[in-house]
Design a protein around this motif. Structure first.
Motif, short mmCIF file in Angstrom:
data_model
loop_
_atom_site.label_atom_id
_atom_site.label_comp_id
_atom_site.label_asym_id
_atom_site.label_seq_id
_atom_site.Cartn_x
_atom_site.Cartn_y
_atom_site.Cartn_z
N MET A 180 0.98 -0.92 0.04
CA MET A 180 -0.23 0.12 -0.16
C MET A 180 1.21 0.93 -0.14
SD MET A 180 -1.72 0.22 4.37
CE MET A 180 -2.05 1.33 4.21
N THR A 181 0.10 2.73 -0.79
CA THR A 181 1.15 3.62 -0.64
C THR A 181 0.29 4.40 0.42
OG1 THR A 181 1.50 3.71 -3.20
CG2 THR A 181 1.46 5.78 -2.04
N SER A 182 1.29 4.82 1.25
CA SER A 182 0.96 6.08 2.26
C SER A 182 0.91 7.46 2.14
CB SER A 182 2.20 5.59 3.70
OG SER A 182 2.10 6.75 4.26
N LYS A 183 0.71 8.03 2.99
CA LYS A 183 0.33 9.24 2.26
C LYS A 183 1.01 9.94 3.74
CE LYS A 183 -3.76 8.56 -0.31
NZ LYS A 183 -4.98 8.85 -0.78
N ILE A 184 1.55 9.43 4.64
CA ILE A 184 2.22 10.34 5.25
C ILE A 184 2.99 11.19 5.09
CG2 ILE A 184 3.41 10.16 7.63
CD1 ILE A 184 2.75 7.38 8.12
N LYS A 185 3.01 12.26 5.37
CA LYS A 185 3.68 14.35 5.15
C LYS A 185 4.39 13.96 5.98
CE LYS A 185 -0.36 15.55 4.95
NZ LYS A 185 -1.24 14.72 4.15
N ARG A 186 5.83 14.67 6.04
CA ARG A 186 6.91 14.87 6.78
C ARG A 186 7.49 16.11 6.68
NH1 ARG A 186 11.51 13.72 4.77
NH2 ARG A 186 11.08 12.45 2.55
N GLY A 187 7.60 16.98 8.09
CA GLY A 187 7.88 18.28 8.13
C GLY A 187 8.55 18.57 9.47
N VAL A 188 8.82 19.25 9.54
CA VAL A 188 9.84 20.04 11.13
C VAL A 188 9.49 20.88 12.02
CG1 VAL A 188 11.82 21.24 9.33
CG2 VAL A 188 12.23 19.75 11.72
N ILE A 210 8.43 4.02 6.07
CA ILE A 210 7.48 4.66 5.66
C ILE A 210 7.47 3.30 4.94
CG2 ILE A 210 6.31 5.65 4.25
CD1 ILE A 210 7.15 8.52 6.19
N ALA A 211 8.83 2.97 3.29
CA ALA A 211 8.45 2.07 2.62
C ALA A 211 8.94 1.08 3.46
CB ALA A 211 10.68 2.67 2.08
N TRP A 230 -3.04 6.24 7.69
CA TRP A 230 -3.06 7.97 8.80
C TRP A 230 -2.36 9.00 7.00
CZ3 TRP A 230 1.16 11.39 10.79
CH2 TRP A 230 0.81 12.03 11.19
N GLU A 231 -2.61 10.08 7.13
CA GLU A 231 -2.54 10.72 6.27
C GLU A 231 -1.66 12.78 7.10
OE1 GLU A 231 -5.46 11.88 3.17
OE2 GLU A 231 -6.33 9.18 3.29
N GLY A 232 -1.60 12.62 8.13
CA GLY A 232 -0.71 13.65 8.70
C GLY A 232 0.51 13.41 8.38
N THR A 233 1.11 14.70 9.39
CA THR A 233 2.33 15.03 8.65
C THR A 233 3.09 14.29 10.37
OG1 THR A 233 2.16 16.91 8.09
CG2 THR A 233 4.67 17.36 8.95
N LEU A 234 4.21 13.93 10.12
CA LEU A 234 5.31 13.48 11.19
C LEU A 234 6.49 14.81 11.63
CD1 LEU A 234 6.14 10.04 10.30
CD2 LEU A 234 5.64 10.16 12.13
N SER A 235 6.16 15.71 12.19
CA SER A 235 7.36 16.87 12.57
C SER A 235 7.90 16.62 13.45
CB SER A 235 5.88 17.89 12.84
OG SER A 235 7.07 19.30 13.10
N SER A 236 9.05 16.95 13.15
CA SER A 236 10.60 16.69 14.16
C SER A 236 10.32 17.33 15.17
CB SER A 236 11.55 16.27 12.84
OG SER A 236 12.22 15.36 12.25
N GLU A 237 11.09 17.00 16.42
CA GLU A 237 11.16 17.69 17.37
C GLU A 237 12.34 16.95 17.91
OE1 GLU A 237 7.71 19.18 20.59
OE2 GLU A 237 8.28 17.94 20.54
N GLU A 294 7.84 0.09 15.25
CA GLU A 294 6.68 0.58 15.91
C GLU A 294 5.87 0.83 15.42
OE1 GLU A 294 6.66 -1.80 20.00
OE2 GLU A 294 9.28 -1.92 19.94
N VAL A 295 6.21 2.32 15.56
CA VAL A 295 5.17 3.74 15.46
C VAL A 295 4.69 3.40 13.75
CG1 VAL A 295 4.65 5.33 15.28
CG2 VAL A 295 5.42 4.02 17.56
N ILE A 296 5.62 3.82 13.12
CA ILE A 296 5.74 3.66 11.96
C ILE A 296 4.49 2.59 10.57
CG2 ILE A 296 6.68 4.34 9.26
CD1 ILE A 296 7.01 6.36 11.52
N PRO A 297 5.02 1.87 11.72
CA PRO A 297 4.43 0.90 10.72
C PRO A 297 2.48 1.02 10.48
CG PRO A 297 6.11 -0.61 11.23
CD PRO A 297 6.16 1.01 11.94
N ALA A 298 2.34 1.20 12.27
CA ALA A 298 0.84 1.55 12.67
C ALA A 298 0.54 2.11 12.48
CB ALA A 298 0.39 1.72 14.02
#
Length: 331
Positions: free
Chosen positions: A1-9, A325-326, A288-295, A278-282
């Motif tokens: 499946m293709t993920s729609k997770i986006k990345r940010g900071v 993600i890949a 989920w289609e939101g943004t992973l924002s580095s902190e 463990e979190v990313i595969p879940a």
């Protein structure tokens, strides 16, 4: 499946360099975009010198800067100082007024997610829902350690959102709640400050076994006659929970943004403490289609011994995100 997770900071990741004048806000935005993390999480009280008085011209300047680098805003971090006045706490009405002010600025900046500090009461947020709906801003209560996704306080907010049937109130997980291993940077700092290696090893082992933190604190303080630094290290366990990553999918409908907390990244682009593997595969499985924002918050644990390089740490985290993600997409 293709993920729609986006990345940010989050601009918070570069607090060390910005404080020392080594990076400007635009430097941070440009760097995020350069590593495939164009979503920018902003802290207006820190990043906008004239806050809360922001002119339309300033809003335009921010938007122009983002456009120059192919970046965009993802989240607005609000703060609510309930002791705004020295002689008393803010009234409920003043708290609502303050949140309304932030919602309006959030909307003016073109941001649709607002991080709500965890101590803001659910009934206060309920009063703010009509404004959030009007301005189309999602209020996400930060799920910050030592709280977790299934903590009663967090569930109160979810219950309010369900009762109102609103899509503009929910949660915003901080990945510090998934601390599977004790951060090596923490241990090293405490040892530099005078903690004995045998005591720090005991604390690390207790965390690995997920022993209740109060038991460990008692053991270190009383039975081991720990010094001040050793007791302080044991007390960090209060804020080092390991929630069950498998449950994140159950709560995914309630959040649109994630604060991807981390304290250090290894040279091989793995996180030694937080269970992103463990979190990313879940998240991918949940669609989920939101943004992973580095902190990045590791600066304070190493700045006494060597120069902080927040850019390299954030870069490594995004290499990890791409890999995880890949892998999850291919599974």
């Amino acid at each position: 499946m293709t993920s729609k997770i986006k990345r940010g900071v989050s601009l918070y990741s570069f607090q060390e360099e910005m404080f020392l004048g080594k990076m400007t806000v635009e430097d941070c935005v440009a760097f995020g975009a350069s590593i495939g993390a164009p979503g920018i999480e902003i802290l207006p009280e820190q990043n906008m010198p004239t806050f809360p008085n922001i002119s339309d011209r300033q809003v335009g300047e921010w938007q122009d800067m983002l456009a120059r680098h192919g970046a965009h805003f993802t989240c607005y971090d609000m703060f609510l100082d309930t002791k705004r006045r020295k002689d008393r706490l803010m009234t409920d009405e003043e708290q609502v007024e303050s949140i309304h002010r932030d919602l309006i600025l959030c909307n003016r900046l073109g941001i649709r997610n607002m991080r709500i500090l965890i101590f803001v009461r659910p009934d206060i947020l309920e009063k703010c829902v009509p404004m959030a709906e009007k301005l189309d801003v999602h209020m996400g209560v930060e799920v910050h350690a030592p709280w977790h996704l299934e903590h009663a306080w967090i569930l109160r907010t979810i219950e309010v959102a369900d009762r109102l049937g609103t899509k503009h109130l929910g949660i915003l997980p901080d990945m510090g709640i998934f601390m599977k291993h004790y951060p090596p940077a923490f241990r090293a700092r405490f040892e530099r400050q005078g903690a004995r290696p045998e005591v720090t090893q005991f604390i690390v082992d207790q965390h690995e076994q997920k022993v209740m933190c109060e038991y460990t604190i008692f053991e270190v303080a009383v039975k081991m006659q720990g010094n001040k630094v050793e007791v302080a290290m044991a007390e960090t366990l209060r804020h080092a929970p390991y929630a069950n990553p498998k449950r994140i999918g159950d709560y995914a409908p309630y959040f649109r943004h994630i604060q991807a907390k981390f304290y250090e990244m290894n040279e091989d682009c793995t996180d030694p403490a937080i269970a992103y593997d463990e979190v990313i595969p879940a998240l991918v499985k949940a669609g989920w289609e939101g943004t992973l924002s580095s902190e990045y918050e590791g600066n304070r644990w190493i700045q006494d011994v060597h120069e902080v390089d927040s850019r390299e740490q954030v870069r490594r985290q995004h290499v990890m995100f791409e890999r995880l993600i890949a892998q999850a997409e291919a599974a």
